[in-house]
Design an enzyme around this catalytic site. Sequence first.
Site, mmCIF file in Angstrom:
data_model
loop_
_atom_site.group_PDB
_atom_site.id
_atom_site.type_symbol
_atom_site.label_atom_id
_atom_site.label_comp_id
_atom_site.label_asym_id
_atom_site.label_seq_id
_atom_site.Cartn_x
_atom_site.Cartn_y
_atom_site.Cartn_z
ATOM 1 N N HIS A 53 0.599 -1.275 0.000
ATOM 2 C CA HIS A 53 0.245 -0.062 -0.130
ATOM 3 C C HIS A 53 0.875 1.239 -0.139
ATOM 4 C CE1 HIS A 53 -3.283 -2.645 1.904
ATOM 5 N NE2 HIS A 53 -3.518 -2.558 0.526
ATOM 6 N N GLU A 56 1.990 3.798 3.170
ATOM 7 C CA GLU A 56 2.338 2.942 4.260
ATOM 8 C C GLU A 56 4.216 3.189 4.072
ATOM 9 O OE1 GLU A 56 0.510 -0.740 4.550
ATOM 10 O OE2 GLU A 56 -1.340 0.180 4.358
ATOM 11 N N ARG A 111 -3.282 4.773 -1.884
ATOM 12 C CA ARG A 111 -3.027 3.402 -1.353
ATOM 13 C C ARG A 111 -2.858 2.551 -2.386
ATOM 14 N NH1 ARG A 111 -5.337 -0.336 2.894
ATOM 15 N NH2 ARG A 111 -6.523 -1.892 1.862
ATOM 16 N N HIS A 181 3.109 -3.963 6.681
ATOM 17 C CA HIS A 181 2.284 -2.782 6.268
ATOM 18 C C HIS A 181 2.075 -1.994 7.726
ATOM 19 C CE1 HIS A 181 -0.178 -4.903 3.077
ATOM 20 N NE2 HIS A 181 0.374 -6.017 3.492
ATOM 21 N N GLU A 255 1.665 -5.175 11.036
ATOM 22 C CA GLU A 255 0.922 -3.752 10.823
ATOM 23 C C GLU A 255 1.898 -2.862 11.773
ATOM 24 O OE1 GLU A 255 -1.184 -2.583 9.031
ATOM 25 O OE2 GLU A 255 -2.141 -4.147 8.313
#
Length: 294
Positions: A53, A56, A111, A181, A255
């Site tokens: 993405h 990020e 994104r 991510h 994440e």
Amino acid sequence: IQIWMHEINRTHPHFVDMFSVGQSFEGRPLYVLQLGKKSRRDKKAVWIDCGVHAREWIGPAFCQWFVKEALHSYHSDPVTRRLMNQLYFYIMPVFNVDGYHFSWTKDRFWRKTRSKNAKFHCRGVDANRNWKVKWCEEGASSHPCDETYCGPFPESEPEVKAVANFLRKQRKRVKAYISIHAYAQMLLYPYSYKYATIPNFNCVELAAHNAVLALYSAYGVRYRYGPASTTLYVSSGSSMDWAYKNGIPYAFAFELRDTGYFGFLLPETLINPTCTETTRAVKTISTSLLKKCS
């Protein structure tokens, strides 16, 4: 980043091989670094991708950091040395190169990929909803203007297809898939698309538990961990589920920091601590591959 990759490849010939797995929609090369002491071809391998993405940004920073740390600490750290001797790491610092470039030049919060759609003016596909596993079901959108658009068909995006083809070819050797991510401070494993327990849950759960402890040991940052569907949300067509379904036993998605205060705009001062703690976690997961798991 590409200049840096060429330089790392040039200066560390015994540890690094650089190659391209294909081209992006806009024609940019999709570069990957093979990291590890060059020895037998059939070493087990770990795949790490960053920047799926575009917005990020801490992801591509981590992939570069991990390579730098591995090369710098090879002689001083026995854990790194063992991992580099016994494994290959395939590291893709920027998966979604077109989107990443667009996020630097036009829209910081972009994104998706940058592919064109015949019927709509909206561009791009969510590269983490475009994989051939429960494609375009719950947690993905069939509308091209949505952030989680699954694409016209699975692997419609050249970036996704290129990586999927590479992993299919290397499926006997690649034992771990890690996708980086942001943000939420979580370590996720399959399944994303359903509420169910994976067959090798005990091994994966233990690896995740140990990885989160290792991460915490650096700066006391807490990560939640567990199946993606219950820990984060249900989503279909994700790379992690695809990797697991295609025989890669350890499949994870990180994440990274933070939990929303800075969100995608993580300040530069937090690159070092975020990457330092995440490196500990990734090394812990990689060490799990070298152990037998019943």
